[in-house]
Design an enzyme around this catalytic site. Structure first.
Site, short mmCIF file in Angstrom:
data_model
loop_
_atom_site.label_atom_id
_atom_site.label_comp_id
_atom_site.label_asym_id
_atom_site.label_seq_id
_atom_site.Cartn_x
_atom_site.Cartn_y
_atom_site.Cartn_z
N GLU A 83 0.84 -1.20 0.00
CA GLU A 83 0.00 0.00 0.00
C GLU A 83 0.88 1.25 0.00
O GLU A 83 1.96 1.26 0.57
CB GLU A 83 -0.94 -0.03 1.20
CG GLU A 83 -2.03 -1.05 0.99
CD GLU A 83 -2.97 -1.15 2.16
OE1 GLU A 83 -3.23 -0.15 2.83
OE2 GLU A 83 -3.44 -2.29 2.41
N CYS B 221 -1.85 -7.32 6.68
CA CYS B 221 -1.39 -8.63 6.21
C CYS B 221 -0.26 -9.31 6.97
O CYS B 221 -0.31 -10.52 7.17
CB CYS B 221 -1.02 -8.53 4.74
SG CYS B 221 -2.49 -8.21 3.75
N PHE C 226 -0.85 3.11 8.95
CA PHE C 226 0.23 2.16 9.31
C PHE C 226 1.51 2.43 8.54
O PHE C 226 2.58 1.94 8.90
CB PHE C 226 -0.24 0.71 9.15
CG PHE C 226 -0.24 0.18 7.74
CD1 PHE C 226 -1.28 0.47 6.86
CD2 PHE C 226 0.79 -0.64 7.29
CE1 PHE C 226 -1.28 -0.02 5.56
CE2 PHE C 226 0.80 -1.15 5.99
CZ PHE C 226 -0.24 -0.82 5.13
N ARG D 159 10.31 7.12 13.78
CA ARG D 159 10.44 6.86 12.34
C ARG D 159 11.61 7.58 11.69
O ARG D 159 11.65 7.74 10.47
CB ARG D 159 9.15 7.30 11.63
CG ARG D 159 7.92 6.48 11.95
CD ARG D 159 7.93 5.13 11.26
NE ARG D 159 6.62 4.50 11.36
CZ ARG D 159 6.32 3.35 10.79
NH1 ARG D 159 7.21 2.68 10.08
NH2 ARG D 159 5.14 2.83 10.93
P1 NAD Z 1 -10.49 -5.50 1.49
O1 NAD Z 1 -11.13 -5.86 2.76
O2 NAD Z 1 -10.02 -4.09 1.24
O3 NAD Z 1 -11.48 -5.85 0.28
C1 NAD Z 1 -12.17 -7.06 0.17
C2 NAD Z 1 -13.56 -6.80 -0.40
O4 NAD Z 1 -14.18 -8.04 -0.72
C3 NAD Z 1 -14.52 -6.09 0.56
O5 NAD Z 1 -14.94 -4.86 -0.01
C4 NAD Z 1 -15.70 -7.08 0.73
O6 NAD Z 1 -16.96 -6.45 0.82
C5 NAD Z 1 -15.58 -7.90 -0.53
N1 NAD Z 1 -16.20 -9.23 -0.45
C6 NAD Z 1 -15.95 -10.21 0.45
N2 NAD Z 1 -16.64 -11.32 0.14
C7 NAD Z 1 -17.37 -11.03 -0.97
C8 NAD Z 1 -18.26 -11.77 -1.77
N3 NAD Z 1 -18.51 -13.06 -1.51
N4 NAD Z 1 -18.83 -11.17 -2.83
C9 NAD Z 1 -18.55 -9.88 -3.12
N5 NAD Z 1 -17.70 -9.13 -2.42
C10 NAD Z 1 -17.10 -9.70 -1.35
O7 NAD Z 1 -9.26 -6.50 1.30
P2 NAD Z 1 -7.87 -6.24 0.55
O8 NAD Z 1 -6.96 -5.43 1.39
O9 NAD Z 1 -8.14 -5.81 -0.84
O10 NAD Z 1 -7.26 -7.71 0.54
C11 NAD Z 1 -7.83 -8.73 -0.26
C12 NAD Z 1 -6.90 -9.93 -0.25
O11 NAD Z 1 -5.64 -9.55 -0.86
C13 NAD Z 1 -6.54 -10.47 1.13
O12 NAD Z 1 -6.43 -11.86 1.05
C14 NAD Z 1 -5.18 -9.85 1.42
O13 NAD Z 1 -4.42 -10.66 2.29
C15 NAD Z 1 -4.55 -9.83 0.04
N6 NAD Z 1 -3.54 -8.78 -0.16
C16 NAD Z 1 -3.75 -7.53 0.33
C17 NAD Z 1 -2.81 -6.52 0.09
C18 NAD Z 1 -3.01 -5.12 0.60
O14 NAD Z 1 -2.09 -4.32 0.42
N7 NAD Z 1 -4.12 -4.77 1.20
C19 NAD Z 1 -1.66 -6.81 -0.69
C20 NAD Z 1 -1.51 -8.10 -1.18
C21 NAD Z 1 -2.45 -9.08 -0.92
C1 UGA Z 2 3.21 -5.76 2.57
C2 UGA Z 2 4.25 -6.29 1.58
O1 UGA Z 2 5.31 -5.33 1.48
C3 UGA Z 2 3.63 -6.52 0.20
O2 UGA Z 2 4.59 -7.11 -0.67
C4 UGA Z 2 2.43 -7.45 0.35
O3 UGA Z 2 1.81 -7.63 -0.90
C5 UGA Z 2 1.45 -6.86 1.33
O4 UGA Z 2 2.10 -6.66 2.61
C6 UGA Z 2 0.28 -7.76 1.61
O5 UGA Z 2 0.34 -8.95 1.40
O6 UGA Z 2 -0.68 -7.17 2.10
P1 UGA Z 2 2.14 -3.41 3.09
O7 UGA Z 2 1.69 -4.07 4.34
O8 UGA Z 2 1.14 -2.67 2.27
O9 UGA Z 2 2.78 -4.49 2.11
O10 UGA Z 2 3.29 -2.37 3.40
P2 UGA Z 2 4.85 -2.52 3.77
O11 UGA Z 2 5.60 -1.49 3.03
O12 UGA Z 2 5.32 -3.89 3.64
O13 UGA Z 2 4.86 -2.09 5.29
C7 UGA Z 2 4.28 -2.92 6.29
C8 UGA Z 2 4.64 -2.39 7.65
O14 UGA Z 2 6.03 -2.57 7.91
C9 UGA Z 2 4.38 -0.89 7.83
O15 UGA Z 2 3.84 -0.66 9.10
C10 UGA Z 2 5.76 -0.27 7.70
O16 UGA Z 2 5.90 0.95 8.36
C11 UGA Z 2 6.62 -1.35 8.32
N1 UGA Z 2 8.02 -1.30 7.86
C12 UGA Z 2 8.34 -1.55 6.57
C13 UGA Z 2 9.03 -1.03 8.78
O17 UGA Z 2 8.77 -0.82 9.99
N2 UGA Z 2 10.32 -1.04 8.36
C14 UGA Z 2 10.66 -1.28 7.07
O18 UGA Z 2 11.89 -1.27 6.75
C15 UGA Z 2 9.64 -1.54 6.15
#
Ligand code: NAD
Ligand code: UGA
Length: 464
Positions: free
Chosen positions: A176, A283, A345, A443
């Protein structure tokens, strides 16, 4: 393309579904992409006229949405229609940690994945490629397959007999705050699957903008597991450096110098060695917890214990920061005003899920202080919601500017490294805070010599 596909449906319009489909739409004008969600408010926000009201804030996202929304990128709550028209369905729904029942606190709650599989089983027509985009426990594809088969086998209508499904794992690695950049230029794209043709169809989509050598194809289980392990390794580096930040403080070493020296070894590498208030986000903790659960499930208790330590150090780091603040402020913060800068975060996102700020603010409130919080992108409602569990949640105020927040404070605590905090006007700050005024910088954003010149007492994480 290996088999021409025209229509994609992505279930889940969240932090992953929205940006990842926007980038595919931008590179594949011949594909129609429908992102569906059962949360109407979220879909309305994706369709909002003002691009400032999109549900996800990511640099560069507004531009893509403004160019492709309504052309080949659509957001809808009509799940049935868009699944039934799709050649390929991405599952991008939430997979949080279970909060009750068997495996509570560790296992992933797969009820949203199961509901997707049932929606697809019911509405899909003809041949459909299912793509797991969500992060899942290894072997989930086999659960999805079993559910989907139940909609075909034993069901004798012609429509059911014509249904076929192929399941791929294509985990998302975006972070993110840099989602668009990561999607545009990924380190790798991972595709796991059994059916070679389906793999090629998905690979052809990515080949529109990703070099072939960055696209890795594997078996399903290695792909599912690699996602969990990537997050576990990243989080492990943060816990490792955070554990050393404490050692630096007692030995008069400097964590930045140590990180730099260690990271210059190319076998170790310089990334993800910034100490801070512990990792947050939706995550890392969830995925390591899930890894621990899986290891225990397979009887690998030593492996589980090894990864458990990454989470324990993270919690410890957050508690440790609160203890230091109380200690420096003469052993009590009761009835003092403390300003927290940063609630997200990490910077460049409005996401507060499992933010270190939640845990640290709760601990500070518990000590009886009054909190004044400022974050450039997280709104008042969101912060109050996150802290609503605290018994002292009345003792806080959310400000819309750094200086308004700091007025009359005894201390400032920097918890997110937003760009704005690198340019604090210490002269101005020194006139509005109560002396002795403290800056607690978790930080590494403050130049302590400048702050000290204006009379501030400064504590920097990992700085002996
Ligand atoms: P999120 O909570 O932001 O979004 C998920 C959405 O799915 C919600 O809006 C919810 O209403 C919808 N939903 C759930 N069940 C549903 C259904 N049956 N039909 C229709 N809509 C439905 O979640 P996210 O952060 O986008 O994460 C999604 C997945 O990707 C997770 O498994 C997470 O671990 C993974 N992931 C997240 C990130 C990240 O940066 N947030 C990065 C990599 C992977
Ligand atoms: C993390 C991974 O970096 C992504 O590759 C992955 O796809 C994602 O999780 C996921 O599966 O959701 P994200 O959580 O969005 O991404 O952000 P990061 O940049 O990884 O930071 C995570 C946390 O670690 C933050 O709180 C950040 O401040 C902290 N962080 C990161 C540190 O404290 N030190 C660092 O050197 C890096």
């Amino acid at each position: 393309m290996s088999t021409s596909i025209k229509n994609i449906c992505c279930i889940g319009a969240g932090y992953v579904g929205g940006p990842s489909m926007a980038v595919i739409a931008a590179h594949c004008p011949n594909l129609q992409i429908n992102v569906v969600d059962r949360n109407k408010d979220r879909i309305d926000a994706w369709n909002s006229i003002s691009l400032d009201d999109l549900p996800v804030y990511e640099p560069g996202l507004k531009t893509i949405i403004s160019r492709f929304r309504g052309i080949n990128l659509h957001f809808s709550i009509d799940i049935e229609k868009h699944i039934s028209e799709a050649d390929m369905v991405f599952i991008s729904v939430n997979t949080p940690t279970k909060v009750k029942g068997i495996g509570a606190g560790q296992a992933s709650d797969l009820k949203w994945i199961e509901s997707c599989a049932r929606q697809i089983g019911t509405y899909a027509k003809g041949s459909t490629i299912i793509v797991e985009k969500s992060t899942l426990p290894v072997k989930t594809a086999s659960t999805i397959k079993t559910i989907l088969e139940s909609y075909v086998l034993g069901n004798n209508t012609d429509e059911s007999k014509n249904k076929t499904f192929s399941i791929l794992s294509n985990p998302e690695f975006l972070a993110e705050g840099t989602a668009v950049e990561d999607l545009e230029n990924p380190d790798r794209v991972l595709i796991g699957g059994e059916d070679k043709n389906s793999i090629l169809v998905l690979k052809d989509i990515y080949l529109k903008w990703v070099d072939e050598e960055k696209i890795l194809t594997t078996d399903l289980w290695s792909s599912e597991l690699s996602k969990l392990i990537s997050n576990a390794f990243l989080a492990q580096r943060i816990s490792s450096i955070n554990s050393i930040s404490a050692l630096c403080e007692v030995t008069e070493a400097n964590i930045n110098n140590v990180s730099k020296a260690v990271g210059m070894d190319k076998r170790i590498g310089k990334y993800f060695l910034n100490s801070g208030p512990g990792f947050g986000g939706s995550c890392f903790k969830k995925d390591i917890s899930n890894l621990i659960y899986i290891c225990n499930h397979y009887g690998l208790s030593e492996v589980a214990a090894y990864w458990e330590q990454v989470i324990l150090i993270n919690k410890w780091q957050q508690k440790r920061i609160t203890r230091i603040i109380v200690d420096k402020l003469f052993g009590t913060i009761s009835e003092k005003k403390i300003t927290v800068l940063g609630f997200a975060f990490k910077p460049n996102t409005n996401d507060t899920r499992d933010s270190p700020a939640i845990h640290i603010c709760n601990d500070l409130l518990e000590e009886g202080c009054f909190l004044s919080i400022y974050d450039p992108k997280v709104n008042e409602n969101q912060i109050k919601k996150e802290l609503s569990q605290s018994e002292n949640s009345n003792s806080l105020d959310i400000s819309t500017s750094l200086y308004e927040a700091a007025k009359g404070s005894d201390a400032i605590i920097i918890l997110t490294d937003w760009e704005e905090f690198f340019n604090i006007d210490f002269k101005k700050l020194s006139t509005i805070m109560r002396a002795p005024s403290w800056i607690f910088d978790s930080r590494d954003v403050v130049d302590q010599e400048i702050a000290k010149n204006f009379g501030f007492k400064v504590w920097k994480l990992g700085n002996g």
